[in-house]
Design a protein around this motif. Structure first.
Motif, PDB file in Angstrom:
ATOM      1  N   GLU A 251       0.789  -1.234   0.000  1.00  0.00           N
ATOM      2  CA  GLU A 251       0.000   0.000   0.000  1.00  0.00           C
ATOM      3  C   GLU A 251       0.819   1.281   0.000  1.00  0.00           C
ATOM      4  O   GLU A 251       0.263   2.365  -0.184  1.00  0.00           O
ATOM      5  CB  GLU A 251      -0.907   0.019   1.243  1.00  0.00           C
ATOM      6  N   LYS A 253       5.196   3.118   0.519  1.00  0.00           N
ATOM      7  CA  LYS A 253       6.618   2.913   0.842  1.00  0.00           C
ATOM      8  C   LYS A 253       7.090   4.041   1.742  1.00  0.00           C
ATOM      9  O   LYS A 253       6.544   5.132   1.727  1.00  0.00           O
ATOM     10  CB  LYS A 253       7.475   2.854  -0.432  1.00  0.00           C
TER      11      LYS A 253
ATOM     12  N   ALA B 238       1.700   0.960  -5.420  1.00  0.00           N
ATOM     13  CA  ALA B 238       0.553   1.757  -4.974  1.00  0.00           C
ATOM     14  C   ALA B 238       0.788   3.245  -5.182  1.00  0.00           C
ATOM     15  O   ALA B 238      -0.149   4.029  -5.268  1.00  0.00           O
ATOM     16  CB  ALA B 238       0.284   1.482  -3.494  1.00  0.00           C
ATOM     17  N   TRP B 239       2.050   3.675  -5.285  1.00  0.00           N
ATOM     18  CA  TRP B 239       2.371   5.104  -5.337  1.00  0.00           C
ATOM     19  C   TRP B 239       2.720   5.584  -6.737  1.00  0.00           C
ATOM     20  O   TRP B 239       3.150   6.724  -6.894  1.00  0.00           O
ATOM     21  CB  TRP B 239       3.501   5.428  -4.369  1.00  0.00           C
ATOM     22  N   TYR B 272       2.096  16.297   0.933  1.00  0.00           N
ATOM     23  CA  TYR B 272       2.213  16.961  -0.360  1.00  0.00           C
ATOM     24  C   TYR B 272       2.192  15.892  -1.431  1.00  0.00           C
ATOM     25  O   TYR B 272       2.455  14.730  -1.175  1.00  0.00           O
ATOM     26  CB  TYR B 272       3.485  17.807  -0.456  1.00  0.00           C
ATOM     27  N   GLU B 273       1.841  16.276  -2.637  1.00  0.00           N
ATOM     28  CA  GLU B 273       1.860  15.309  -3.711  1.00  0.00           C
ATOM     29  C   GLU B 273       2.281  15.972  -5.007  1.00  0.00           C
ATOM     30  O   GLU B 273       2.028  17.151  -5.240  1.00  0.00           O
ATOM     31  CB  GLU B 273       0.512  14.620  -3.883  1.00  0.00           C
ATOM     32  N   HIS B 276       2.467  12.218 -10.324  1.00  0.00           N
ATOM     33  CA  HIS B 276       3.299  11.044 -10.602  1.00  0.00           C
ATOM     34  C   HIS B 276       3.046  10.496 -12.003  1.00  0.00           C
ATOM     35  O   HIS B 276       1.959  10.607 -12.540  1.00  0.00           O
ATOM     36  CB  HIS B 276       2.998   9.943  -9.587  1.00  0.00           C
TER      37      HIS B 276
ATOM     38  N   PHE D 266       6.991   9.363   3.049  1.00  0.00           N
ATOM     39  CA  PHE D 266       6.040   8.261   2.988  1.00  0.00           C
ATOM     40  C   PHE D 266       5.203   8.458   1.728  1.00  0.00           C
ATOM     41  O   PHE D 266       4.640   9.531   1.509  1.00  0.00           O
ATOM     42  CB  PHE D 266       5.157   8.292   4.249  1.00  0.00           C
ATOM     43  N   SER D 267       5.146   7.439   0.886  1.00  0.00           N
ATOM     44  CA  SER D 267       4.436   7.547  -0.395  1.00  0.00           C
ATOM     45  C   SER D 267       3.292   6.559  -0.474  1.00  0.00           C
ATOM     46  O   SER D 267       3.454   5.399  -0.114  1.00  0.00           O
ATOM     47  CB  SER D 267       5.385   7.216  -1.560  1.00  0.00           C
ATOM     48  N   ARG D 268       2.185   7.015  -0.954  1.00  0.00           N
ATOM     49  CA  ARG D 268       1.084   6.107  -1.265  1.00  0.00           C
ATOM     50  C   ARG D 268       0.100   6.799  -2.182  1.00  0.00           C
ATOM     51  O   ARG D 268       0.024   8.024  -2.193  1.00  0.00           O
ATOM     52  CB  ARG D 268       0.392   5.601  -0.010  1.00  0.00           C
ATOM     53  N   ARG D 269      -0.664   6.010  -2.885  1.00  0.00           N
ATOM     54  CA  ARG D 269      -1.695   6.512  -3.804  1.00  0.00           C
ATOM     55  C   ARG D 269      -1.272   7.776  -4.552  1.00  0.00           C
ATOM     56  O   ARG D 269      -1.940   8.789  -4.497  1.00  0.00           O
ATOM     57  CB  ARG D 269      -2.977   6.801  -3.038  1.00  0.00           C
ATOM     58  N   PHE D 270      -0.160   7.744  -5.213  1.00  0.00           N
ATOM     59  CA  PHE D 270       0.319   8.850  -6.039  1.00  0.00           C
ATOM     60  C   PHE D 270       0.614  10.116  -5.243  1.00  0.00           C
ATOM     61  O   PHE D 270       0.826  11.169  -5.806  1.00  0.00           O
ATOM     62  CB  PHE D 270      -0.663   9.158  -7.185  1.00  0.00           C
ATOM     63  N   GLY D 271       0.628  10.018  -3.920  1.00  0.00           N
ATOM     64  CA  GLY D 271       1.006  11.175  -3.109  1.00  0.00           C
ATOM     65  C   GLY D 271       2.146  10.780  -2.195  1.00  0.00           C
ATOM     66  O   GLY D 271       2.488   9.609  -2.079  1.00  0.00           O
ATOM     67  N   TYR D 272       2.743  11.766  -1.566  1.00  0.00           N
ATOM     68  CA  TYR D 272       3.803  11.452  -0.626  1.00  0.00           C
ATOM     69  C   TYR D 272       3.752  12.509   0.459  1.00  0.00           C
ATOM     70  O   TYR D 272       3.217  13.581   0.283  1.00  0.00           O
ATOM     71  CB  TYR D 272       5.180  11.414  -1.296  1.00  0.00           C
TER      72      TYR D 272
END
Lengths: 339, 339, 339, 339
Positions: A251, A253, B238-239, B272-273, B276, D266-272
């Motif tokens: 889910e 990283k 997932a990222w 923040y995002e 990607h 921490f990265s997930r679902r296209f965000g971090y």
């Protein structure tokens, strides 16, 4: 921090560079009273005493350990002396904080772990990365389940400068001396490792080959729960201390990657530079403080400090397995590595 | 680009998603005239013809190859057909650009490479990362000597979504289908690999095990010149699409790490995002254009296009070695992998 | 892109450096047929014709505009000629895409905007940043409400190299020539500006003072809806093209900040460098393509292309207000700036 | 740190949240002996005494100042009391470290600065950012000449949460309370400011308007040596404590931009997300330590501590000028702002 007024007496063994760092930290913890600083060099011991505002200095570590005002012993001496001081301290009924490792040998380490167990004394080992705010947060994220099932672990460590040659001969080799921190993180963040495979090379400096050691290595890890890992280790880095770790799951990283010492970036001629960390005392300054604060807090609260002797033993077993994989040129099951 | 007014005729075989991408690129190169688009599906062929403003569409690839107005053939068909179309095209005296691989099998690939050699025709394969501006600059930096002696190669590839099951059965497996891009980069950036060791696992999806494949792997590389490497490969993320590569040497390192699709960062609630990349057509859009432009420029200039058949053969040999290391659970010397 | 087979005829006026860039883009759009390329320099016109694979070249822009096969005119000529060509084109019933500005003067711009309105022809101006993927995503984020009420706008633009002196004298000055892009973004991302205050200085090069211009400026903006903004503008940058923009609201912020041209970072001696953008054709290459594709798509779909003449007029009014604030050393209400 | 065994006695006035932070720092400096902790709340004073391991607690600040064992006084009391305690301390022949400001009023500040001058006592004010490692390195870079002639200063400060209403009424307003830190950095990094222009707005919370204050502002600066600057100030931030500063010159720029509290992403679902700083004690924890260490070191070495009373006076003058510019809606020359 608790307002508890109780203070307890500490002996510090070793007043070299890292010894002084730890002495400063201990002197800054109000519940600690540094009773005595021991170092074979009288000038170093006296200097340590001054920094600690300790009652006295001594050149005899056992004298310091025996001091009735001493409740806990902090060991910052050369690796080859850790085992004997730890055993002496726990046998004398003192709590112990010691730099890692207990010893570079599984037989000796197992014997000391057993002595500690019998003594019932609390012992904490200096795997300081476990107290770095980045790794602590990573651990929280992983344990919260936010990453889902862990799939891969990926670590890289590059020291800025190769160590001096005379250190090399007693270091235990690249894996026991240096990769051991990444191997400990693998256990801390993901869990126990079942099997390893390592390859090494001499690319940095001929002195490593002369010391029957390598300076560059890559390692595969297979964790018990099925996750896979890689570790890259090298003894020098032209661009500064380079420590990066990541754990990837179904889910999400986490990446722990300290690129900059200060929040400054300087740009010119189409390039830019940050203030890089130069070495481990620099990068892990906070961790070095926190591990001692945690030790003191655990002792005062009557809790078991961590990481403890079993962590030291299991991380050593893993590092020995990696060393053996490199030297025997085959995969090694960690469980097959016994004292 | 040269101002040369000469144009030459191209046949495109395959008008699926990637086929249309390549057709658009070719239609945008002024020295190219797309003569014919071939696809077994007449509607796809006709659609491709429209996009290319080509003279005609056909459902017969061999008809397209034979067309006397066609000087070069671009092959964007399923993997299993690459070999036969490449051989037909070079035998007919046409230049060829083909998606990689030539074939998933060393025997067949070796035979096609020999046919190409005999024909004397220029052939380029679609290892598109070699045309990504990041990897091209990395190559320049390495070749300039700025990194000093190369010590380590470190690659990670995570696709965003696992591929469909029916693709899996003909994909050649995780290493031949996916890790092959990192293995090709290892050869492109560092040099030939002497020995490999790979470990795999099924952590992502049961369908991989059902297809006798793995979905997660870690691999060690030992290069001929002594450098060491690691490759991490996973079938989901997932990222978002996660492709990172680094090469470290005595004097410096290069990191190619495309975190963001656009220069936008959006911050809120302590997070923040960025935007990607979702997948390879997204991340490597420029590379997909550049590789075809480079092919056309090489043909017009009478130069040998690159990467050529021997690169396809050697990268396949490396990927087969990694696959064998995983399945036989032992290190494999690449030179021992023969057709 | 639509599969519509219809193509329409375009005349390109101007075949200099940016002219050729736009010609290449137009030649790559399959619904476009470049009929004629005009440039006062016959060699440039002929070269443009070749790149466009156009039917013919001419040295007479009006000849190109009048060509019955021409449905749309793309104007990439010096600023002083935009107005007359736009008016000629719309009067002749042609659609127009023109580099910004319409003119450097409010009276002339207002007159042209009125001519366009009377003609009913679709006209799009080249504020290309509105088509940069970063700014487009920022606009989407803002319009989605994710940032909450907008509070501040913050822009910085630094060109890498100062422009040539002979350009300076006809540029319209720092605000109309350079800051105008940030002012247009302010309107695009946040909304209309009510009042401005600007301060300027000569710090970069004496030639700016000789041209009665400044080379460095800072500007305050007050938006109609209450948000505040700052703009920093400078004519040179030792570290490469530096364009950064941010919009902050009650719930979040967006930052558009293109630090790197490629995903490569090169590290050595405690420093690191990316591949920086050198200038606007480099940084906004995609935007220059997208704005023409959007124009063509709008014309084919019968939709109004954007940004249109009113955007050109209002952004000019804002830039004139800023210039006036600087020269008169007082805040200027934008509404008070009339032709 | 010097090995000098001399310790000197310190009185701490104020044992609130920041008081305790400073007490912990002082208690950790081995040359400091905290003699007495004063706080009007006896429980707070006693708690401070415990943390400091001080000799005694008192509710009377003047009693603490007069204590013959006290050589230096650290003032961490409410702003309105700074002036009287500073004057009492220097008159009693004590060195002083005080939280900024001396006072919110130029007349009172000028009078205290004059008292300090007459007393000859060393006084340091708590503009802690000057001791942040990032700003210190920036200062070094600028003074080394690496940036060339300074052209622009650019600062942004956003607090995470708006302050409580009762604090607002005595805060001195947005510029004196909050922007003052950026204004002090402008003076520290670039030099004296000649003229300012500020615009303000109420966008965050109605309570600011009720307190006759603003919550959002943008300011222009013109430095004496010709450089220009902008400052953006806002009382809340949905994305965490946001403090960024940059200085650009002819040859390079420095950016001080602390995005992350720990090195974790921490990265997930296209965000971090990183671990953001929450507020000033968090972001400037090191600076809060360093400023006191520097004060102690200066006193022990007989050197003048910095920043001193004249810095407090000139930074206040600048902040008053900005406030006046906002309230009078016109540019203000800083030299025209007199007590």
């Amino acid at each position: 921090m608790a307002d508890d007024q109780r203070t307890f007496g500490v002996a510090v063994l070793g007043a070299g560079r890292m010894g002084l760092t730890h002495i400063r930290t201990l002197a800054g913890i109000r519940s600690v009273h540094v009773v005595v600083v021991a170092d074979p060099d009288p000038a170093a011991a006296e200097r340590g005493r001054g920094v600690a505002r300790a009652d006295r200095a001594t050149t005899d570590a056992f004298d310091a350990i025996r001091d009735p005002a001493v409740e806990a012993v902090a060991i910052v001496t050369p690796t080859s002396t850790h085992a004997v001081y730890i055993e002496a301290a726990v046998t004398a009924g003192k709590a112990v904080w010691s730099e890692k490792p207990i010893a570079l040998d599984l037989v000796e380490t197992t014997r000391v772990v057993e002595s500690i167990r019998r003594s019932g004394q609390p012992v904490q080992l200096g795997f300081m990365r476990r107290y770095d705010p980045g790794y602590l947060r990573a651990k929280e994220r992983i344990e919260s389940g936010e990453l889902g099932r862990i799939e891969t672990f990926r670590a890289l460590s590059r020291d800025t400068y190769p160590p001096p040659l005379d250190f090399l001969r007693t270091s235990g080799g690249l894996f026991l001396d240096m990769a051991v921190h990444d191997l400990d993180l693998a256990r801390f963040l993901v869990g126990e490792v079942e099997e390893v495979q390592a390859w090494g090379a001499n690319l940095v400096d001929d002195r490593f080959a002369q010391a029957a050691d390598i300076d560059t290595a890559v390692t595969l890890l297979r964790f018990r729960d099925g996750a896979l890992g890689t570790v890259e280790t090298a003894r020098h880095s032209a661009w500064g201390y380079d420590i990066r770790t990541e754990v990837a799951g179904a889910e999400g990283k986490v990446v722990i990657e300290a690129g900059q010492k200060t929040p400054l970036t300087f740009s010119r001629r189409f390039g830019y530079e940050g203030d890089h960390f130069e070495n481990f005392p620099d990068r892990f300054a906070v961790a070095f403080q926190r591990e001692l604060e945690a030790f003191v807090a655990a002792i005062l609260a009557g809790e078991t400090p961590t990481p403890g002797p079993m962590d030291a033993l299991e991380t050593l077993r893993l590092a020995v397995a990696v060393t053996r994989s490199w030297s025997e040129q085959r995969p090694i099951r960690v469980a097959d590595v016994q004292a």
